[in-house]
Design a protein around this motif. Sequence first.
Motif, mmCIF file in Angstrom:
data_model
loop_
_atom_site.group_PDB
_atom_site.id
_atom_site.type_symbol
_atom_site.label_atom_id
_atom_site.label_comp_id
_atom_site.label_asym_id
_atom_site.label_seq_id
_atom_site.Cartn_x
_atom_site.Cartn_y
_atom_site.Cartn_z
ATOM 1 N N VAL A 491 0.500 -1.368 0.377
ATOM 2 C CA VAL A 491 0.384 0.093 -0.450
ATOM 3 C C VAL A 491 0.827 1.099 0.550
ATOM 4 O O VAL A 491 2.080 1.007 0.514
ATOM 5 C CB VAL A 491 -0.367 -0.040 1.186
ATOM 6 C CG1 VAL A 491 -1.959 -1.646 1.213
ATOM 7 C CG2 VAL A 491 -0.574 -0.183 2.420
ATOM 8 N N LYS A 492 0.154 2.695 -0.778
ATOM 9 C CA LYS A 492 0.985 3.598 -0.338
ATOM 10 C C LYS A 492 0.894 4.612 0.117
ATOM 11 O O LYS A 492 -1.313 4.511 -0.190
ATOM 12 C CB LYS A 492 1.380 3.973 -2.286
ATOM 13 C CG LYS A 492 2.125 5.506 -1.630
ATOM 14 C CD LYS A 492 2.567 5.712 -3.597
ATOM 15 C CE LYS A 492 3.610 6.469 -3.754
ATOM 16 N NZ LYS A 492 3.907 7.105 -5.021
ATOM 17 N N ILE A 493 0.631 5.470 1.713
ATOM 18 C CA ILE A 493 0.059 6.111 1.828
ATOM 19 C C ILE A 493 0.385 7.723 1.244
ATOM 20 O O ILE A 493 2.245 7.874 2.131
ATOM 21 C CB ILE A 493 -0.432 5.843 3.211
ATOM 22 C CG1 ILE A 493 -0.510 4.965 3.200
ATOM 23 C CG2 ILE A 493 -1.354 7.378 4.148
ATOM 24 C CD1 ILE A 493 -0.883 4.097 5.094
ATOM 25 N N ALA A 494 0.341 8.836 1.124
ATOM 26 C CA ALA A 494 0.769 10.370 1.212
ATOM 27 C C ALA A 494 0.177 10.820 2.277
ATOM 28 O O ALA A 494 -0.829 10.464 2.469
ATOM 29 C CB ALA A 494 0.848 10.627 -0.327
ATOM 30 N N GLY A 495 1.125 12.371 2.628
ATOM 31 C CA GLY A 495 0.476 13.147 3.162
ATOM 32 C C GLY A 495 -0.090 12.883 4.954
ATOM 33 O O GLY A 495 -0.984 13.450 5.590
ATOM 34 N N ALA A 496 1.207 11.914 5.349
ATOM 35 C CA ALA A 496 0.658 11.264 6.646
ATOM 36 C C ALA A 496 2.149 11.801 7.646
ATOM 37 O O ALA A 496 3.209 12.688 7.458
ATOM 38 C CB ALA A 496 0.748 9.656 6.758
ATOM 39 N N SER A 497 1.747 11.691 9.313
ATOM 40 C CA SER A 497 2.481 11.650 10.341
ATOM 41 C C SER A 497 4.037 10.445 11.104
ATOM 42 O O SER A 497 2.389 10.293 11.165
ATOM 43 C CB SER A 497 2.317 13.126 10.864
ATOM 44 O OG SER A 497 2.002 14.079 10.344
ATOM 45 N N PHE A 498 4.779 10.629 11.032
ATOM 46 C CA PHE A 498 5.632 10.317 11.575
ATOM 47 C C PHE A 498 6.325 10.093 12.853
ATOM 48 O O PHE A 498 7.152 11.451 13.036
ATOM 49 C CB PHE A 498 6.336 8.879 10.172
ATOM 50 C CG PHE A 498 7.163 7.949 10.917
ATOM 51 C CD1 PHE A 498 6.437 6.285 12.017
ATOM 52 C CD2 PHE A 498 8.537 8.179 11.448
ATOM 53 C CE1 PHE A 498 7.673 5.783 12.026
ATOM 54 C CE2 PHE A 498 9.549 7.223 12.293
ATOM 55 C CZ PHE A 498 8.627 5.600 12.451
ATOM 56 N N VAL A 499 5.534 9.417 13.882
ATOM 57 C CA VAL A 499 7.133 9.856 14.757
ATOM 58 C C VAL A 499 7.221 7.666 15.386
ATOM 59 O O VAL A 499 6.749 6.901 15.853
ATOM 60 C CB VAL A 499 5.851 9.850 16.408
ATOM 61 C CG1 VAL A 499 6.956 10.217 17.864
ATOM 62 C CG2 VAL A 499 5.856 11.364 15.889
#
Length: 612
Positions: A491-499
């Motif tokens: 899957v490909k997800i754009a525009g997210a935040s990662f911690v």
Amino acid sequence: MKRFFTLMLVLMALVKVSADELPAPVYLEAANIAAFNAVEDGKTVRLTLTNARVNAYNDLSATYYVEDASGATAIKGIALTKGTALNGYIVGKKGTEDVDYVNTPSQGLEYSLTVEDATLSSFEATSAELAGTAMTIAEAARQANYGRLVTLSDVSIAALGNGKNKELTDGAGNTIKCRDLFGVLSADYEWPSKASKVTGVVLFYMTGWFIIPISQEAIVKYEQPTEVAFDFSNGSLMAPGAKLADRAGFIFNKTFTVDGVALQVTAGSAQSAVYNDTNRGTCLAMFPMYAMMGITAPEGYAVTKIEFTQAGTGNLNMTPMVGSVEDHTWTGNADVVYFTMPQSQGTAYLSKVAVTLAAKTAETVTATIDYTECANIAAFNALETGTPAKVTLTDAEVTGIAANGYGTAWIQDATGGCLIQYSSLIEGLQEKTKLNGVVYVIARKNSGNTQMKDAIDTPKSSLTSEPVADLTMIEGTLSEVNVAANLNKVVKIAGASFVATSATAGTLTQGDATIDVNNGSATANQQLHKITDTWVKNETTMSNVTIVAILTAKSSTANQLLPISMTTETVGISNVNVADEGRLQIYNLQGVRLNELQRGLNIVNGKKIVVR
């Protein structure tokens, strides 16, 4: 004249005396055959013989093959007798023939001693038994055994080429040629299809290594024993502590062969192994999770009884696919007997498996596994756990392989995705390749993930692969892609935040949706990919992340992402909204709009400003 004849007689007498007083010839001394073989070519050598046996005579080259405890050589020019032991010495000239009949680099060397004056040799010959040194085919075909008498056991025999040559095989992929070069077999001799023993001299002849039988009696027809035992209690079949892994370290099918009977074990889990403990001694431990065992009779025979000896206390915990089990004894009549071990049953600890054979009859039943035909991965995913399946893969992509031999690969086709785990198939798989063909597997589910595991017939699987430029991806928001239909797919997800929460894990957030991201535990060797350029333990915080990952189940109630790549894209800031005219446009390096200046580097109306 009288004085002349007197002088001649004196001279003749002097000559005679001089000849009598000449010193004995000087030879190089060789204490044994190995020392003789090491002598430089062309030298005259006195070879000391100590119980040196005459193995055979080759009338084509007038050569005797003689062997002592140190090695073997060829002797020519003197009369010897096959089947005798020589003690004394033989004097002759050392020679070496480069055995190369096919214009290729030398395959073998024939060392020879050629006798020119037999009166210089002195030895005694006594009767000797022609017993060959027991070897495997792999051990026999090498230079050190040139001219030696060896015995091969339990070999199959097949015609090779024009029929004069035979090929001996040991069932483990090793072969050696065989020919009646010494002419010891009768014109009407019929070679058996299998021999319990073949005794002959090892030679390199024409195009390869041969074993040349020394007599008709040296070929002993194989007589199949009716009782065969696989004894795990003494560690001879497999060393205690060894896991059932016989291909590149992956848990796979291990086949034990005794007297033509094959016992094939498909490990149910990584714990299946040969164990040794205080309570059970040395034994084969078969853990559940759909372990299987197959016992195959040799050609022309059927299995009529199998007696299992349990190590310690417990039950057999295996179900036969044909025949019946009472206590620890199986009875029936089959070419092949398969046993399965469902996950619900306990571990089987076996110290011995005794197989009884009988000549095959018309009533013999071949036990076969009923494999469910699956046209694609979606059909496989719908199977009940424990179901044997024959799955057709069409353009199935290998999306990831666990690092360090953990034995897991992820594959997907147009219909769905799944794992291949503990499988012999793993060895041939590479990431970003496309698979076409058929695999034989057992269906398994673990924490919501469907998995393909080895079946008895997995070695029959046939796959072709070719590289793919890009993997097929399902694109959308986190909420859109995190659904059951996408499990084990990319899957490909754009525009997210990662911690980042650790050096190998973190949390991805988009709107109200969150999901764990797991780059793998280094201690468990389960990492799929290592992304170290931007991922730093307890420090990495990224906005506007684009992640490409395999969506897989973390538990029965939660999913996780195994990342293939993670990038941060800076949002363009050159276009200013009309409503924002007259206001400062402040962004950080990640492209996130700020309400006020922050310490560090800021981008204000397109210009970089550092706040200290």
